[in-house]
Design a protein around this motif. Structure first.
Motif, PDB file in Angstrom:
ATOM      1  N   LYS A  22       0.859  -1.185   0.000  1.00 43.81           N
ATOM      2  CA  LYS A  22       0.000   0.000   0.000  1.00 43.81           C
ATOM      3  C   LYS A  22       0.892   1.230   0.000  1.00 43.81           C
ATOM      4  N   SER A  25      -0.109   7.171  -1.392  1.00 40.08           N
ATOM      5  CA  SER A  25      -1.137   7.746  -2.264  1.00 40.08           C
ATOM      6  C   SER A  25      -2.457   6.980  -2.209  1.00 40.08           C
ATOM      7  N   VAL A  27      -2.773   3.884  -3.500  1.00 45.33           N
ATOM      8  CA  VAL A  27      -2.714   2.857  -4.541  1.00 45.33           C
ATOM      9  C   VAL A  27      -2.133   1.575  -3.950  1.00 45.33           C
ATOM     10  N   ASP A  28      -2.684   0.423  -4.360  1.00 47.15           N
ATOM     11  CA  ASP A  28      -2.182  -0.888  -3.942  1.00 47.15           C
ATOM     12  C   ASP A  28      -1.464  -1.549  -5.096  1.00 47.15           C
ATOM     13  N   TYR A  29      -0.352  -2.200  -4.794  1.00 46.88           N
ATOM     14  CA  TYR A  29       0.317  -3.068  -5.757  1.00 46.88           C
ATOM     15  C   TYR A  29       0.316  -4.462  -5.163  1.00 46.88           C
ATOM     16  N   GLU A  49      -1.787  -3.410 -10.373  1.00 46.20           N
ATOM     17  CA  GLU A  49      -2.009  -2.101  -9.747  1.00 46.20           C
ATOM     18  C   GLU A  49      -3.501  -1.916  -9.516  1.00 46.20           C
ATOM     19  N   TYR A  50      -3.870  -1.571  -8.286  1.00 51.43           N
ATOM     20  CA  TYR A  50      -5.268  -1.340  -7.920  1.00 51.43           C
ATOM     21  C   TYR A  50      -5.435   0.083  -7.414  1.00 51.43           C
ATOM     22  N   VAL A  51      -6.438   0.773  -7.958  1.00 55.34           N
ATOM     23  CA  VAL A  51      -6.782   2.115  -7.513  1.00 55.34           C
ATOM     24  C   VAL A  51      -8.232   2.066  -7.061  1.00 55.34           C
ATOM     25  N   ASN A  52      -8.483   2.460  -5.822  1.00 52.79           N
ATOM     26  CA  ASN A  52      -9.834   2.395  -5.232  1.00 52.79           C
ATOM     27  C   ASN A  52     -10.442   0.999  -5.375  1.00 52.79           C
ATOM     28  N   LYS A  56      -6.286  -1.650 -12.316  1.00 47.17           N
ATOM     29  CA  LYS A  56      -5.999  -0.624 -13.325  1.00 47.17           C
ATOM     30  C   LYS A  56      -5.002  -1.091 -14.371  1.00 47.17           C
ATOM     31  N   ASN A  68       7.737   5.682  -0.617  1.00 47.10           N
ATOM     32  CA  ASN A  68       6.329   5.748  -1.009  1.00 47.10           C
ATOM     33  C   ASN A  68       5.463   4.700  -0.301  1.00 47.10           C
TER      34      ASN A  68
END
Length: 79
Positions: A22, A25, A27-29, A49-52, A56, A68
């Motif tokens: 996590k 920002s 964003v999850d990877y 890559e996951y956004v909300n 993605k 980060n």
């Protein structure tokens, strides 16, 4: 066991396993942990890559700078 020893043991246990990284920002990877160093720089394989919560993008390999990273955790194995 000291915190440093506990962290080192955790990192050894998750090496080569699926993890969630996590970012600050939000964003999850998600991918397989290939490498991690003392600065929390992380190399992942089979990265998504996951956004909300939404997928993605997909990457073969990804490098994430440690400054980060909010946290890293294990995840259940993907099919």
């Amino acid at each position: 066991m000291s915190r440093k020893e506990a962290l080192s043991q955790f990192i050894q246990q998750i090496h080569g396993r699926p993890v969630v990284v996590k970012l600050n920002s939000g964003v999850d990877y998600r991918g397989v942990l290939a490498c991690i160093d003392g600065y929390m720089n992380i190399a992942l394989e089979q990265t998504e890559e996951y956004v909300n919560g939404q997928l993605k993008d997909k990457y073969g390999d990804a490098f994430i700078r440690g400054n980060n990273v909010l946290y890293i955790s294990t995840q259940k194995r993907r099919n």
